[in-house]
Design a protein around this motif. Structure first.
Motif: not given
Length: 343
Positions: A191-209
């Motif tokens: 699997g792979q993360p669904n980071l389509y939602y921008e605030p979710l992407k920002e909340a996890l920005s400290d980690k590599e995808k």
């Protein structure tokens, strides 16, 4: 099977509206329906399907048989190197199921964490949040006919999924009870993360995808929802009260010229989906309460209408009507209710 008469639904709906059902019936297996139909008093009344009442607004007592599914088992029905298919009882709490899949390391449902409701409601409403929808993982839906108890299975293509829509909400409303739902999920390595939602992407920005796990996504979604959304256990609500409206490109440009920058999502057919919460907040409704102060718009999120005390269903309906009229007047946009109002 369990049958209760003159049953209060206050603790069975997330708005906490105090209404009663003539009969409340918890069904677990196919034979329960034929047994119920043999009771002439029960068979003579209209029947209504209900999960945990997380998308309903009651305005009066129900002279009906309210039917809910108690079947809660989870079983693996198929798997291969990359995927697993889970058949799940419709009565299981949705968030409990999502957390179970994350505990197993599976991908597919983590973006849908903390949505109130049951597994059976997921295909009916085609629930969605943070760039994901239930239909993305559902492969089959097994139902029971409330008139004769017959089983019927729907493949994904039969379900007519749309934005907060399905065939179970339209053609088969209150006639087919969802009993089991099958989901195809990806295993941890596939699997792979669904980071389509921008605030979710920002909340996890400290980690590599590539380092993210489904648990990381799940935890981030839970945190976002808890910060932004009123807890229905404290302030009664049914989640997003209105659907996000969709307008043409031409009309969207007119709105931008008049109101300045507007958040949007461009659809595949070149239309523009506008957040209903933005419209409501822009119109000044966020945090407002009705005259009697018992119902209002959440201070956390403008899309949530809230029961602050002993509000009646009519109080919340009236509030929603005032909001719709104001949005129509100010933006020329008709807001459609996502919550089902039982008038």
């Amino acid at each position: 099977m369990r049958i209760q008469a003159n049953y209060s639904l206050k603790n069975r709906n997330t708005f906490h509206i105090d209404v009663k059902a003539h009969y409340f019936v918890e069904i677990e297996k196919q034979s329960d329906i034929t047994t119920l139909r043999s009771d002439l008093k029960i068979a003579a009344l209209p029947w209504m399907i209900m999960g945990c009442g997380s998308n309903l607004l009651f305005t009066h007592d129900l002279d009906k048989v309210v039917v809910t599914c108690r079947f809660k088992k989870i079983k693996i029905v198929k798997e291969d190197a990359d995927n697993v298919w889970l058949s799940v009882g419709a009565g299981l709490d949705w968030h409990t199921f999502v957390e179970h899949t994350v505990d197993q390391g599976y991908w597919g449902l983590e973006n849908l964490a903390l949505i109130p409701g049951t597994v059976g409601a997921a295909p009916v409403q085609n629930i969605g949040a943070y760039g994901a929808e239930a239909e993305d993982t559902i492969t089959r839906v097994q139902t029971l006919n409330l008139f004769n108890g017959e089983r019927r299975e729907f493949r994904h293509s039969d379900c007519q999924f749309g934005y907060r829509q399905s065939i179970f909400k339209t053609e088969y409303e209150n006639s087919l009870l969802v009993h089991r739902v099958t989901f195809r999920l990806r295993k941890a390595h596939a699997g792979q993360p669904n980071l389509y939602y921008e605030p979710l992407k920002e909340a996890l920005s400290d980690k590599e995808k590539g380092e993210l796990t489904s648990r990381d996504i799940f935890d981030a979604v839970v945190k976002i929802r808890q910060n932004r959304i009123p807890d229905p256990h404290i302030y009664g609500n049914a989640g997003s009260f209105f659907k996000n409206p969709i307008v043409s490109e031409e009309y969207f440009q007119e709105l931008v010229e008049k109101h300045g920058d507007i958040p949007y999502h461009k659809t595949l057919d070149n239309q523009y989906k506008i957040p209903a919460a933005w419209l409501i907040e822009k119109a000044g409704w966020k945090g407002k309460r009705c005259v009697n102060k018992k119902a209002g718009v959440s201070e956390k999120h403008a899309l949530f209408l809230v029961n602050y005390g002993d509000a009646k269903g009519e109080d919340i309906v009236m509030l929603s009507q005032h909001i719709r009229e104001d949005i129509d007047h100010k933006f020329g946009i008709h807001l459609e209710c996502e919550v089902i109002i039982l008038k």
